[in-house]
Design an enzyme around this catalytic site. Structure first.
Site, PDB file in Angstrom:
ATOM      1  N   ARG A 296     -10.745  10.076   2.029  1.00 20.27           N
ATOM      2  CA  ARG A 296     -10.592  10.772   3.316  1.00 20.27           C
ATOM      3  C   ARG A 296     -11.700  11.796   3.505  1.00 20.27           C
ATOM      4  NH1 ARG A 296      -3.960  11.254   2.945  1.00 20.27           N
ATOM      5  NH2 ARG A 296      -3.589   8.993   2.951  1.00 20.27           N
TER       6      ARG A 296
ATOM      7  N   LYS B  32      -2.259  -1.539  -3.677  1.00 23.28           N
ATOM      8  CA  LYS B  32      -3.125  -0.362  -3.627  1.00 23.28           C
ATOM      9  C   LYS B  32      -2.285   0.899  -3.687  1.00 23.28           C
ATOM     10  CE  LYS B  32      -6.226   1.878  -0.396  1.00 23.28           C
ATOM     11  NZ  LYS B  32      -6.739   1.886   0.952  1.00 23.28           N
TER      12      LYS B  32
ATOM     13  N   LYS C  22       0.856  -1.190   0.000  1.00 19.43           N
ATOM     14  CA  LYS C  22       0.000   0.000   0.000  1.00 19.43           C
ATOM     15  C   LYS C  22       0.888   1.235   0.000  1.00 19.43           C
ATOM     16  CE  LYS C  22      -3.538   2.539   2.484  1.00 19.43           C
ATOM     17  NZ  LYS C  22      -4.625   2.502   3.464  1.00 19.43           N
TER      18      LYS C  22
ATOM     19  N   LYS D 284       1.344  10.172   5.588  1.00 17.54           N
ATOM     20  CA  LYS D 284       1.421   8.771   6.017  1.00 17.54           C
ATOM     21  C   LYS D 284       2.686   8.083   5.502  1.00 17.54           C
ATOM     22  CE  LYS D 284      -3.596   8.204   6.676  1.00 17.54           C
ATOM     23  NZ  LYS D 284      -4.763   7.293   6.527  1.00 17.54           N
TER      24      LYS D 284
ATOM     25  N   TYR E 102     -15.288   1.061  -6.650  1.00 17.22           N
ATOM     26  CA  TYR E 102     -16.540   1.812  -6.515  1.00 17.22           C
ATOM     27  C   TYR E 102     -17.380   1.698  -7.787  1.00 17.22           C
ATOM     28  CZ  TYR E 102     -13.727   3.512  -2.690  1.00 17.22           C
ATOM     29  OH  TYR E 102     -12.924   3.557  -1.573  1.00 17.22           O
TER      30      TYR E 102
ATOM     31  N   GLU F  13       7.442  -6.598   1.172  1.00 19.98           N
ATOM     32  CA  GLU F  13       6.245  -6.460   2.017  1.00 19.98           C
ATOM     33  C   GLU F  13       5.269  -7.617   1.786  1.00 19.98           C
ATOM     34  OE1 GLU F  13       5.250  -4.464   4.334  1.00 19.98           O
ATOM     35  OE2 GLU F  13       6.457  -2.650   4.212  1.00 19.98           O
TER      36      GLU F  13
ATOM     37  N   SER G 246     -10.434   5.570  -4.520  1.00 18.34           N
ATOM     38  CA  SER G 246     -11.342   6.715  -4.658  1.00 18.34           C
ATOM     39  C   SER G 246     -10.882   7.745  -5.686  1.00 18.34           C
ATOM     40  CB  SER G 246     -11.527   7.378  -3.292  1.00 18.34           C
ATOM     41  OG  SER G 246     -10.288   7.826  -2.771  1.00 18.34           O
TER      42      SER G 246
HETATM   43  C1  PBG Z   1      -7.014   3.949   5.560  1.00 17.05           C
HETATM   44  C2  PBG Z   1      -7.553   3.605   4.233  1.00 17.05           C
HETATM   45  C3  PBG Z   1      -7.452   4.450   3.122  1.00 17.05           C
HETATM   46  C4  PBG Z   1      -8.114   3.820   2.073  1.00 17.05           C
HETATM   47  C5  PBG Z   1      -8.589   2.591   2.553  1.00 17.05           C
HETATM   48  N1  PBG Z   1      -8.212   2.472   3.900  1.00 17.05           N
HETATM   49  C6  PBG Z   1      -6.882   5.808   2.995  1.00 17.05           C
HETATM   50  C7  PBG Z   1      -5.566   6.085   3.565  1.00 17.05           C
HETATM   51  O1  PBG Z   1      -4.716   5.223   3.700  1.00 17.05           O
HETATM   52  O2  PBG Z   1      -5.381   7.260   3.908  1.00 17.05           O
HETATM   53  C8  PBG Z   1      -8.242   4.419   0.710  1.00 17.05           C
HETATM   54  C9  PBG Z   1      -9.293   3.889  -0.191  1.00 17.05           C
HETATM   55  C10 PBG Z   1      -9.603   4.782  -1.322  1.00 17.05           C
HETATM   56  O3  PBG Z   1      -8.965   5.842  -1.541  1.00 17.05           O
HETATM   57  O4  PBG Z   1     -10.535   4.431  -2.062  1.00 17.05           O
HETATM   58  N2  PBG Z   1      -6.720   2.967   6.444  1.00 17.05           N
END
Ligand code: PBG
Length: 325
Positions: free
Chosen positions: A206, A249, A196, A218, A314, A234, A275
């Site tokens: 968010r 991701k 990720k 992050k 989505y 990982e 998203s």
């Molecule tokens: C956070 C989390 C995120 C998403 C899924 N779980 C955002 C982040 O890491 O800040 C993102 C999913 C998306 O953008 O559709 N634990």
């Protein structure tokens, strides 16, 4: 010209193209993310995700019934909790009567066959908006992992089929697996967000959960997008630690990583069409600059072609509608 091979022969009609297509999308490829909020009869459109909603639990249950009827058999749950229950340790995340735990139960009761996957990370519950506990401005690994393991057990107890840790702390897959075993949840799976990346494309998510980090970014836990080998490190560690499914991701800027991971592991690989990837398609389509349905099919086919066995997206309902046309 006299050619001994004409590649266009296999492309000359829809019938032959369909016959030789290497990648075919199916309803069982998709995992549907759902955003759940407190309240009754809430259907609240997310500004940066047009056509996608935060739903209260009653509406979520109705939505899950309709997803099931469409042939979608897997959901990934996220909850948005109220500011007043957020704290430093994300205590609400392990509340047996929390929104997540109540949602899992209600959905299981209503649609027992639906595969329920749950997000495991502290950001929606943390007053600091980070995936882990913050002490002296740092995200502390080991305390966070303990809470994530407890959170996973509490989701399993409520009836989750899979927990999906999305936090990127070190050692959490092993800790979660052990905690599940110790509590006799031997049938609960782990879908690990293994590779990720720290990405700007999470912005709309968010907004959806009001979970933007309270300070900083992050990058001390999510991966640097310059790196490829690190994704393998990982992922292979998560396989060792007991993940049942690994995830890459985001998806679109990381198709190379999906392929690398697919070639390296012997368990199913998922990818999250996140998203920001959704928002980009929606925005360009709204401007009339691309054909939305064609873009959806192309995007999802490319993610599957890259090597994803499963895709969280989505666009799940849209793709079913398009495939049924
Ligand atoms: C956070 C989390 C995120 C998403 C899924 N779980 C955002 C982040 O890491 O800040 C993102 C999913 C998306 O953008 O559709 N634990």
């Amino acid at each position: 010209m006299i050619l001994n091979r004409r590649n266009r022969i296999l492309r000359q009609s829809q019938a032959i193209r369909a016959m030789v297509a290497e990648t075919i999308l199916q309803p069982q490829d998709f995992i549907v993310p759902l955003f759940i909020v407190e309240g009754c009869n809430v259907k609240d459109e997310i500004l940066s995700m047009p056509g996608y909603y935060r739903l209260s639990l009653d509406n979520t249950v109705a939505e899950v019934k309709s997803l099931w009827a469409m042939g979608l058999k897997s959901i990934l749950l996220f909850v948005k909790c109220k500011d007043e229950v957020k704290d430093k340790y994300g205590k609400e995340a392990v509340n047996p009567n929390g929104l997540m735990q109540r949602s899992i139960k209600a959905i299981k009761d209503a649609v027992p066959g639906m595969l329920i996957m749950t997000d495991v990370a502290l950001d929606p519950f943390s007053s600091d908006g980070h995936d882990g506990v913050v002490e002296n401005g740092e995200i502390v690994n080991d305390i966070t992992v303990e809470i994530l393991a407890e959170m996973s057990v509490s989701h399993a107890a409520a009836g989750a089929d899979f927990v999906a840790p999305s936090d990127m702390m070190d050692g959490r897959i092993a800790a979660i697996r052990q905690a599940l075993e110790q509590n006799n949840f031997t049938k609960t799976g782990i879908m690990a967000y293994s590779a990720k990346y720290a990405s700007c494309f999470y912005g709309p998510f968010r907004d959806a959960l009001d979970s933007a980090p309270g300070f900083g970014d992050k990058k001390t836990y999510q991966m640097d997008y310059s790196n490829r080998l690190e994704a393998l490190k990982e992922t292979l560690m998560d396989v060792e630690e007991g993940a049942d499914i690994v995830m890459v991701k985001p998806a679109l800027s990381y198709l190379d990583i999906i392929r690398e991971v697919k070639n390296a592991v012997d368990i199913p690989v998922s990818a999250y069409n996140i998203s920001g990837e959704y928002a980009m398609v929606k925005a360009a389509a709204k401007m009339g600059w691309i054909d939305e349905d064609k873009a959806i099919v192309e995007v999802l086919t490319s993610i599957k072609r890259a090597g994803a066995d499963l895709i969280a997206t989505y666009f799940a309902k849209d793709i079913i509608r398009i495939m049924d046309k």
